[in-house]
Design an enzyme around this catalytic site. Structure first.
Site, PDB file in Angstrom:
ATOM      1  N   LYS A  38      -2.196  10.549  24.761  1.00 32.70           N
ATOM      2  CA  LYS A  38      -2.689   9.003  24.420  1.00 32.70           C
ATOM      3  C   LYS A  38      -2.508   8.916  23.050  1.00 32.70           C
ATOM      4  O   LYS A  38      -2.284   9.558  22.270  1.00 32.70           O
ATOM      5  CB  LYS A  38      -4.128   9.043  24.870  1.00 32.70           C
ATOM      6  CG  LYS A  38      -5.008  10.081  23.876  1.00 32.70           C
ATOM      7  CD  LYS A  38      -6.411   9.984  24.095  1.00 32.70           C
ATOM      8  CE  LYS A  38      -7.397  10.861  23.281  1.00 32.70           C
ATOM      9  NZ  LYS A  38      -8.826  10.702  23.814  1.00 32.70           N
ATOM     10  N   TYR A 268      -5.413  -1.979  -7.715  1.00 31.29           N
ATOM     11  CA  TYR A 268      -6.386  -2.757  -7.771  1.00 31.29           C
ATOM     12  C   TYR A 268      -7.792  -2.606  -8.427  1.00 31.29           C
ATOM     13  O   TYR A 268      -8.306  -1.228  -8.400  1.00 31.29           O
ATOM     14  CB  TYR A 268      -6.768  -3.304  -6.565  1.00 31.29           C
ATOM     15  CG  TYR A 268      -5.552  -4.107  -6.093  1.00 31.29           C
ATOM     16  CD1 TYR A 268      -5.367  -5.297  -6.323  1.00 31.29           C
ATOM     17  CD2 TYR A 268      -4.932  -3.743  -4.840  1.00 31.29           C
ATOM     18  CE1 TYR A 268      -4.378  -6.091  -5.649  1.00 31.29           C
ATOM     19  CE2 TYR A 268      -3.742  -4.319  -4.049  1.00 31.29           C
ATOM     20  CZ  TYR A 268      -3.599  -5.628  -4.688  1.00 31.29           C
ATOM     21  OH  TYR A 268      -2.550  -6.415  -4.143  1.00 31.29           O
ATOM     22  N   MET A 314      -1.997  -1.980   0.191  1.00 26.81           N
ATOM     23  CA  MET A 314      -1.560  -2.173   1.485  1.00 26.81           C
ATOM     24  C   MET A 314      -0.203  -1.660   1.888  1.00 26.81           C
ATOM     25  O   MET A 314       0.034  -0.973   2.653  1.00 26.81           O
ATOM     26  CB  MET A 314      -1.262  -3.785   1.772  1.00 26.81           C
ATOM     27  CG  MET A 314      -0.999  -3.964   3.099  1.00 26.81           C
ATOM     28  SD  MET A 314      -0.749  -5.841   3.480  1.00 26.81           S
ATOM     29  CE  MET A 314      -2.425  -6.465   3.529  1.00 26.81           C
TER      30      MET A 314
END
Length: 374
Positions: A38, A268, A314
Protein backbone atom coordinates in the site's frame (compact mmCIF):
# COMPACT_ATOMS: atom_id res chain seq x y z
CA UNK A 1 10.40 13.00 -17.69
CA UNK A 2 13.99 11.81 -17.49
CA UNK A 3 15.24 11.20 -13.97
CA UNK A 4 18.40 13.11 -14.96
CA UNK A 5 16.36 16.33 -14.82
CA UNK A 6 15.72 15.89 -11.11
CA UNK A 7 18.36 16.80 -8.53
CA UNK A 8 17.65 13.97 -6.10
CA UNK A 9 17.33 10.19 -6.16
CA UNK A 10 15.74 7.49 -4.05
CA UNK A 11 17.70 4.34 -4.77
CA UNK A 12 15.62 1.19 -4.29
CA UNK A 13 17.62 -1.97 -3.66
CA UNK A 14 15.47 -4.87 -4.81
CA UNK A 15 18.06 -7.37 -3.60
CA UNK A 16 17.63 -5.95 -0.09
CA UNK A 17 13.87 -6.37 -0.51
CA UNK A 18 14.31 -10.02 -1.48
CA UNK A 19 16.67 -10.51 1.48
CA UNK A 20 14.11 -9.04 3.89
CA UNK A 21 11.41 -11.28 2.44
CA UNK A 22 13.63 -14.30 3.06
CA UNK A 23 14.20 -13.24 6.70
CA UNK A 24 10.46 -12.86 7.26
CA UNK A 25 9.57 -16.03 5.36
CA UNK A 26 11.82 -17.98 7.73
CA UNK A 27 9.90 -16.51 10.67
CA UNK A 28 6.63 -17.52 8.99
CA UNK A 29 7.76 -21.18 8.88
CA UNK A 30 6.20 -22.00 5.54
CA UNK A 31 2.98 -20.05 5.91
CA UNK A 32 1.87 -18.09 2.85
CA UNK A 33 2.45 -14.36 2.94
CA UNK A 34 0.57 -11.24 1.88
CA UNK A 35 3.22 -8.68 0.93
CA UNK A 36 1.75 -5.29 1.82
CA UNK A 37 2.49 -2.72 -0.91
CA UNK A 38 0.00 0.00 0.00
CA UNK A 39 0.93 3.69 -0.32
CA UNK A 40 3.09 3.05 -3.39
CA UNK A 41 4.85 0.26 -1.50
CA UNK A 42 5.58 2.58 1.44
CA UNK A 43 7.05 5.05 -1.04
CA UNK A 44 9.31 2.51 -2.78
CA UNK A 45 7.33 1.98 -6.01
CA UNK A 46 4.23 -0.17 -6.35
CA UNK A 47 4.89 -2.08 -9.57
CA UNK A 48 8.59 -2.76 -9.07
CA UNK A 49 8.24 -3.86 -5.47
CA UNK A 50 5.15 -5.91 -6.29
CA UNK A 51 6.93 -7.74 -9.10
CA UNK A 52 9.91 -8.51 -6.87
CA UNK A 53 7.74 -9.86 -4.07
CA UNK A 54 5.86 -12.07 -6.50
CA UNK A 55 9.20 -13.43 -7.71
CA UNK A 56 10.02 -14.11 -4.06
CA UNK A 57 6.88 -16.22 -3.76
CA UNK A 58 4.33 -14.15 -1.85
CA UNK A 59 0.77 -15.47 -2.10
CA UNK A 60 -0.84 -12.03 -2.36
CA UNK A 61 -0.06 -8.37 -2.74
CA UNK A 62 -2.04 -6.23 -0.31
CA UNK A 63 -3.09 -2.62 -0.90
CA UNK A 64 -5.38 -0.33 1.06
CA UNK A 65 -7.37 1.57 -1.56
CA UNK A 66 -9.10 0.22 -4.65
CA UNK A 67 -7.35 2.81 -6.84
CA UNK A 68 -4.05 1.25 -5.82
CA UNK A 69 -5.41 -2.19 -6.67
CA UNK A 70 -6.41 -1.10 -10.18
CA UNK A 71 -2.97 0.43 -10.75
CA UNK A 72 -1.34 -2.76 -9.55
CA UNK A 73 -3.58 -4.89 -11.76
CA UNK A 74 -2.51 -2.91 -14.84
CA UNK A 75 1.15 -3.41 -13.97
CA UNK A 76 0.88 -7.06 -12.88
CA UNK A 77 -2.06 -8.71 -14.68
CA UNK A 78 -1.72 -12.09 -12.96
CA UNK A 79 -0.99 -10.93 -9.42
CA UNK A 80 -3.30 -12.07 -6.60
CA UNK A 81 -4.41 -8.75 -5.05
CA UNK A 82 -6.31 -7.92 -1.86
CA UNK A 83 -7.73 -4.42 -1.24
CA UNK A 84 -9.51 -3.29 1.92
CA UNK A 85 -10.59 0.37 1.75
CA UNK A 86 -13.46 1.71 -0.39
CA UNK A 87 -16.52 3.87 0.24
CA UNK A 88 -20.19 3.08 -0.43
CA UNK A 89 -20.82 3.35 -4.16
CA UNK A 90 -17.30 2.30 -5.17
CA UNK A 91 -16.87 0.54 -8.51
CA UNK A 92 -16.89 -2.97 -7.11
CA UNK A 93 -18.04 -4.40 -10.43
CA UNK A 94 -14.75 -3.38 -12.02
CA UNK A 95 -12.86 -4.74 -9.04
CA UNK A 96 -14.55 -8.12 -9.29
CA UNK A 97 -14.04 -8.25 -13.05
CA UNK A 98 -10.36 -7.43 -12.51
CA UNK A 99 -10.00 -10.35 -10.12
CA UNK A 100 -9.29 -8.13 -7.13
CA UNK A 101 -10.21 -9.69 -3.80
CA UNK A 102 -12.16 -7.31 -1.56
CA UNK A 103 -12.39 -6.93 2.17
CA UNK A 104 -15.72 -6.56 3.95
CA UNK A 105 -15.18 -3.65 6.37
CA UNK A 106 -18.79 -3.24 7.58
CA UNK A 107 -22.25 -4.81 7.15
CA UNK A 108 -23.29 -2.33 4.42
CA UNK A 109 -20.59 -3.69 2.13
CA UNK A 110 -22.10 -7.17 1.91
CA UNK A 111 -25.09 -6.18 -0.19
CA UNK A 112 -23.05 -3.84 -2.36
CA UNK A 113 -20.61 -6.67 -3.07
CA UNK A 114 -23.45 -9.10 -3.78
CA UNK A 115 -25.07 -6.66 -6.21
CA UNK A 116 -21.77 -6.00 -7.94
CA UNK A 117 -21.11 -9.73 -8.25
CA UNK A 118 -24.49 -10.22 -9.90
CA UNK A 119 -23.66 -7.50 -12.42
CA UNK A 120 -20.19 -8.89 -13.02
CA UNK A 121 -21.58 -12.38 -13.47
CA UNK A 122 -19.04 -13.98 -11.14
CA UNK A 123 -18.76 -14.40 -7.36
CA UNK A 124 -16.66 -11.87 -5.48
CA UNK A 125 -13.75 -13.30 -3.52
CA UNK A 126 -13.88 -11.57 -0.15
CA UNK A 127 -11.97 -11.32 3.12
CA UNK A 128 -14.13 -10.71 6.16
CA UNK A 129 -12.56 -8.08 8.42
CA UNK A 130 -13.13 -8.44 12.17
CA UNK A 131 -12.72 -5.55 14.61
CA UNK A 132 -10.69 -7.07 17.44
CA UNK A 133 -9.63 -3.78 19.00
CA UNK A 134 -8.52 -1.23 16.41
CA UNK A 135 -11.98 0.39 16.40
CA UNK A 136 -11.69 1.74 12.89
CA UNK A 137 -12.96 -0.97 10.53
CA UNK A 138 -14.31 -4.48 10.52
CA UNK A 139 -17.32 -6.26 11.94
CA UNK A 140 -17.90 -6.04 15.66
CA UNK A 141 -18.77 -9.11 17.71
CA UNK A 142 -22.41 -8.00 17.68
CA UNK A 143 -22.44 -7.71 13.88
CA UNK A 144 -20.60 -10.91 13.03
CA UNK A 145 -23.40 -13.44 13.51
CA UNK A 146 -25.89 -11.78 11.18
CA UNK A 147 -23.23 -10.93 8.62
CA UNK A 148 -21.90 -14.48 8.59
CA UNK A 149 -25.41 -15.89 8.12
CA UNK A 150 -25.98 -13.62 5.14
CA UNK A 151 -22.63 -14.54 3.63
CA UNK A 152 -23.43 -18.22 4.08
CA UNK A 153 -26.60 -17.63 2.03
CA UNK A 154 -24.57 -15.88 -0.69
CA UNK A 155 -21.65 -18.32 -0.67
CA UNK A 156 -20.88 -19.79 -4.08
CA UNK A 157 -23.32 -17.70 -6.09
CA UNK A 158 -22.43 -14.09 -5.16
CA UNK A 159 -19.50 -14.37 -2.78
CA UNK A 160 -16.69 -16.68 -1.81
CA UNK A 161 -15.38 -16.00 1.69
CA UNK A 162 -11.70 -16.79 1.20
CA UNK A 163 -10.19 -14.77 4.06
CA UNK A 164 -10.84 -13.73 7.64
CA UNK A 165 -8.62 -11.04 9.10
CA UNK A 166 -7.99 -8.31 11.62
CA UNK A 167 -5.24 -5.82 12.45
CA UNK A 168 -3.03 -5.82 15.52
CA UNK A 169 -3.06 -2.74 17.75
CA UNK A 170 -0.03 -3.14 20.02
CA UNK A 171 2.05 -5.93 18.52
CA UNK A 172 5.09 -3.64 18.52
CA UNK A 173 4.98 -3.98 22.32
CA UNK A 174 6.04 -7.64 22.67
CA UNK A 175 4.77 -8.08 26.24
CA UNK A 176 1.40 -6.37 25.89
CA UNK A 177 -1.54 -8.75 26.58
CA UNK A 178 -3.85 -7.15 24.00
CA UNK A 179 -2.19 -9.10 21.18
CA UNK A 180 -3.14 -12.44 22.74
CA UNK A 181 -6.66 -11.15 23.27
CA UNK A 182 -6.98 -10.08 19.64
CA UNK A 183 -5.67 -13.44 18.49
CA UNK A 184 -8.31 -15.27 20.56
CA UNK A 185 -11.04 -13.03 19.15
CA UNK A 186 -10.07 -13.77 15.56
CA UNK A 187 -9.90 -17.50 16.26
CA UNK A 188 -13.37 -17.32 17.80
CA UNK A 189 -14.65 -15.42 14.76
CA UNK A 190 -13.25 -18.21 12.61
CA UNK A 191 -15.18 -20.76 14.65
CA UNK A 192 -18.38 -18.72 14.22
CA UNK A 193 -18.15 -18.69 10.44
CA UNK A 194 -17.01 -22.32 10.34
CA UNK A 195 -20.25 -23.32 12.07
CA UNK A 196 -22.04 -21.86 9.02
CA UNK A 197 -19.92 -23.80 6.55
CA UNK A 198 -17.40 -21.05 5.78
CA UNK A 199 -13.71 -21.91 6.11
CA UNK A 200 -11.59 -18.87 5.18
CA UNK A 201 -7.85 -18.57 5.63
CA UNK A 202 -7.06 -16.45 8.71
CA UNK A 203 -4.47 -13.67 8.63
CA UNK A 204 -3.58 -11.38 11.51
CA UNK A 205 0.19 -10.99 11.84
CA UNK A 206 1.62 -7.71 10.62
CA UNK A 207 5.39 -7.16 10.74
CA UNK A 208 5.44 -6.87 14.54
CA UNK A 209 3.19 -9.89 14.94
CA UNK A 210 5.36 -11.93 12.63
CA UNK A 211 8.54 -10.92 14.45
CA UNK A 212 7.41 -11.06 18.09
CA UNK A 213 4.11 -12.97 18.45
CA UNK A 214 4.18 -16.47 17.00
CA UNK A 215 0.58 -17.18 18.05
CA UNK A 216 -0.62 -14.51 15.60
CA UNK A 217 0.79 -16.32 12.57
CA UNK A 218 -2.34 -18.47 12.12
CA UNK A 219 -2.80 -19.53 8.46
CA UNK A 220 -1.11 -16.63 6.63
CA UNK A 221 1.03 -13.62 7.59
CA UNK A 222 0.81 -10.04 6.34
CA UNK A 223 4.06 -8.06 6.83
CA UNK A 224 4.53 -4.53 5.60
CA UNK A 225 7.22 -2.24 7.01
CA UNK A 226 9.75 -4.99 7.76
CA UNK A 227 9.85 -5.91 4.08
CA UNK A 228 11.34 -2.48 3.46
CA UNK A 229 14.09 -2.92 6.02
CA UNK A 230 12.63 -0.92 8.90
CA UNK A 231 11.79 -2.10 12.39
CA UNK A 232 8.18 -1.97 13.66
CA UNK A 233 9.66 -0.73 16.93
CA UNK A 234 13.34 0.26 16.98
CA UNK A 235 13.20 0.54 20.78
CA UNK A 236 12.61 -3.22 20.91
CA UNK A 237 15.02 -4.20 18.15
CA UNK A 238 16.66 -2.23 15.37
CA UNK A 239 16.37 -3.30 11.76
CA UNK A 240 20.01 -4.36 11.88
CA UNK A 241 19.39 -6.50 14.94
CA UNK A 242 16.47 -8.13 13.11
CA UNK A 243 18.69 -8.93 10.13
CA UNK A 244 16.86 -6.50 7.84
CA UNK A 245 18.46 -4.27 5.19
CA UNK A 246 17.22 -0.80 4.15
CA UNK A 247 15.60 -0.89 0.72
CA UNK A 248 15.43 2.87 0.12
CA UNK A 249 18.47 5.15 0.16
CA UNK A 250 17.83 8.86 -0.39
CA UNK A 251 20.51 11.11 -1.83
CA UNK A 252 21.07 14.41 -3.59
CA UNK A 253 24.07 16.44 -4.76
CA UNK A 254 25.31 19.65 -3.19
CA UNK A 255 24.13 22.51 -5.43
CA UNK A 256 25.78 25.46 -3.72
CA UNK A 257 28.58 26.21 -1.26
CA UNK A 258 29.59 29.47 0.45
CA UNK A 259 31.97 30.79 3.08
CA UNK A 260 30.18 32.80 5.76
CA UNK A 261 31.46 35.00 8.63
CA UNK A 262 30.69 34.64 12.29
CA UNK A 263 27.10 35.34 13.29
CA UNK A 264 25.57 34.42 9.91
CA UNK A 265 21.89 33.50 10.15
CA UNK A 266 20.82 30.46 8.15
CA UNK A 267 17.49 29.79 6.40
CA UNK A 268 14.04 31.08 7.39
CA UNK A 269 13.73 33.06 10.61
CA UNK A 270 17.45 32.67 11.28
CA UNK A 271 16.73 29.95 13.82
CA UNK A 272 20.44 29.21 13.85
CA UNK A 273 23.51 31.44 13.57
CA UNK A 274 26.87 30.02 12.54
CA UNK A 275 30.31 30.96 11.29
CA UNK A 276 32.89 31.49 10.33
CA UNK A 277 32.36 28.31 8.31
CA UNK A 278 31.50 26.85 4.94
CA UNK A 279 27.86 26.02 4.15
CA UNK A 280 26.45 23.62 1.55
CA UNK A 281 22.93 23.57 0.12
CA UNK A 282 21.09 20.30 -0.62
CA UNK A 283 18.12 20.38 -3.06
CA UNK A 284 15.53 18.51 -1.01
CA UNK A 285 12.81 20.01 1.17
CA UNK A 286 9.43 19.44 2.70
CA UNK A 287 7.80 19.45 -0.77
CA UNK A 288 9.84 16.30 -1.38
CA UNK A 289 8.85 14.77 1.95
CA UNK A 290 11.74 15.92 4.12
CA UNK A 291 10.11 16.69 7.47
CA UNK A 292 10.40 20.29 8.58
CA UNK A 293 10.70 18.80 12.07
CA UNK A 294 14.14 17.51 10.99
CA UNK A 295 15.44 21.08 11.11
CA UNK A 296 18.55 21.38 13.33
CA UNK A 297 18.16 17.73 14.36
CA UNK A 298 18.60 15.12 11.63
CA UNK A 299 21.99 14.22 10.22
CA UNK A 300 23.14 13.38 6.72
CA UNK A 301 26.33 11.81 5.40
CA UNK A 302 28.71 13.58 3.04
CA UNK A 303 32.10 12.06 3.78
CA UNK A 304 31.04 12.16 7.44
CA UNK A 305 27.92 12.93 9.40
CA UNK A 306 26.69 16.53 9.21
CA UNK A 307 23.64 17.99 10.98
CA UNK A 308 21.01 20.06 9.16
CA UNK A 309 21.56 23.74 9.95
CA UNK A 310 18.57 26.04 10.29
CA UNK A 311 15.09 25.36 8.94
CA UNK A 312 14.25 22.81 6.24
CA UNK A 313 12.69 24.79 3.36
CA UNK A 314 10.20 23.70 0.74
CA UNK A 315 12.90 22.71 -1.77
CA UNK A 316 16.24 22.67 0.05
CA UNK A 317 18.16 22.63 3.31
CA UNK A 318 21.62 23.65 4.49
CA UNK A 319 24.41 21.64 6.10
CA UNK A 320 27.93 22.43 7.27
CA UNK A 321 30.03 22.23 4.11
CA UNK A 322 33.67 21.94 5.07
CA UNK A 323 35.54 20.08 2.27
CA UNK A 324 32.40 19.93 0.13
CA UNK A 325 31.92 21.23 -3.40
CA UNK A 326 28.93 21.52 -5.72
CA UNK A 327 28.11 18.06 -7.09
CA UNK A 328 29.29 16.12 -4.03
CA UNK A 329 26.80 13.43 -2.95
CA UNK A 330 24.81 13.82 0.26
CA UNK A 331 23.07 10.71 1.61
CA UNK A 332 20.12 11.37 3.90
CA UNK A 333 19.08 7.88 4.98
CA UNK A 334 19.43 4.26 3.92
CA UNK A 335 22.52 2.18 3.24
CA UNK A 336 25.75 3.81 4.50
CA UNK A 337 23.73 6.61 6.08
CA UNK A 338 21.47 7.21 9.08
CA UNK A 339 18.42 4.97 9.03
CA UNK A 340 14.90 6.19 8.31
CA UNK A 341 14.13 5.09 11.87
CA UNK A 342 16.82 7.46 13.13
CA UNK A 343 15.30 10.30 11.12
CA UNK A 344 11.93 9.40 12.57
CA UNK A 345 13.28 9.62 16.11
CA UNK A 346 14.54 13.14 15.42
CA UNK A 347 11.12 14.13 14.05
CA UNK A 348 8.89 12.56 16.67
CA UNK A 349 7.36 10.08 14.22
CA UNK A 350 7.92 6.55 12.88
CA UNK A 351 10.09 5.22 10.06
CA UNK A 352 6.99 4.36 8.02
CA UNK A 353 6.26 8.07 7.60
CA UNK A 354 9.79 8.94 6.52
CA UNK A 355 9.74 6.69 3.44
CA UNK A 356 6.07 7.01 2.49
CA UNK A 357 6.18 10.81 2.40
CA UNK A 358 9.05 10.98 -0.14
CA UNK A 359 7.30 12.70 -3.03
CA UNK A 360 7.09 12.39 -6.81
CA UNK A 361 9.83 14.98 -7.41
CA UNK A 362 12.27 12.32 -6.20
CA UNK A 363 12.79 9.68 -8.93
CA UNK A 364 13.09 6.08 -7.81
CA UNK A 365 16.00 4.18 -9.35
CA UNK A 366 15.91 0.41 -9.02
CA UNK A 367 18.90 -1.85 -8.69
CA UNK A 368 19.26 -5.60 -8.56
CA UNK A 369 22.73 -7.00 -8.71
CA UNK A 370 24.73 -5.10 -11.33
CA UNK A 371 21.60 -3.82 -13.11
CA UNK A 372 20.19 -0.40 -12.37
CA UNK A 373 17.02 0.97 -13.88
CA UNK A 374 17.36 4.70 -14.37
Amino acid sequence: MSAARFPSTARIDLEALAHNHAVLAERAQGRPMIGVVKADAYGHGLAEVGATLLDCGVAYLGVAQLAEAFTLREALPQAPILSWIYPPGADLVAAIEAGIEISVPAPWAIEEIASAAETAGTPARIHLEIDTGMSRGGLTAAQLGGAAERLAELEGRATEVVGLWSHLVRADEPDHPLTAQQTRQLIEAGETVANLGLHPIRHLANSAGLLWHEATHLDMVRPGIALYGLSPNPAVASAEQLGLRPVMSLEAPVVSVREVPAGTGVSYNHTEQVGPCRLATVPLGYADGIPRAASRRAEVVAGRRRKIIGTVCMDQFVIEGEDLEAGDCVRLFGADAPSADEWAAHCGTIGYEITTRIGPRVPRRYSKGSHENR
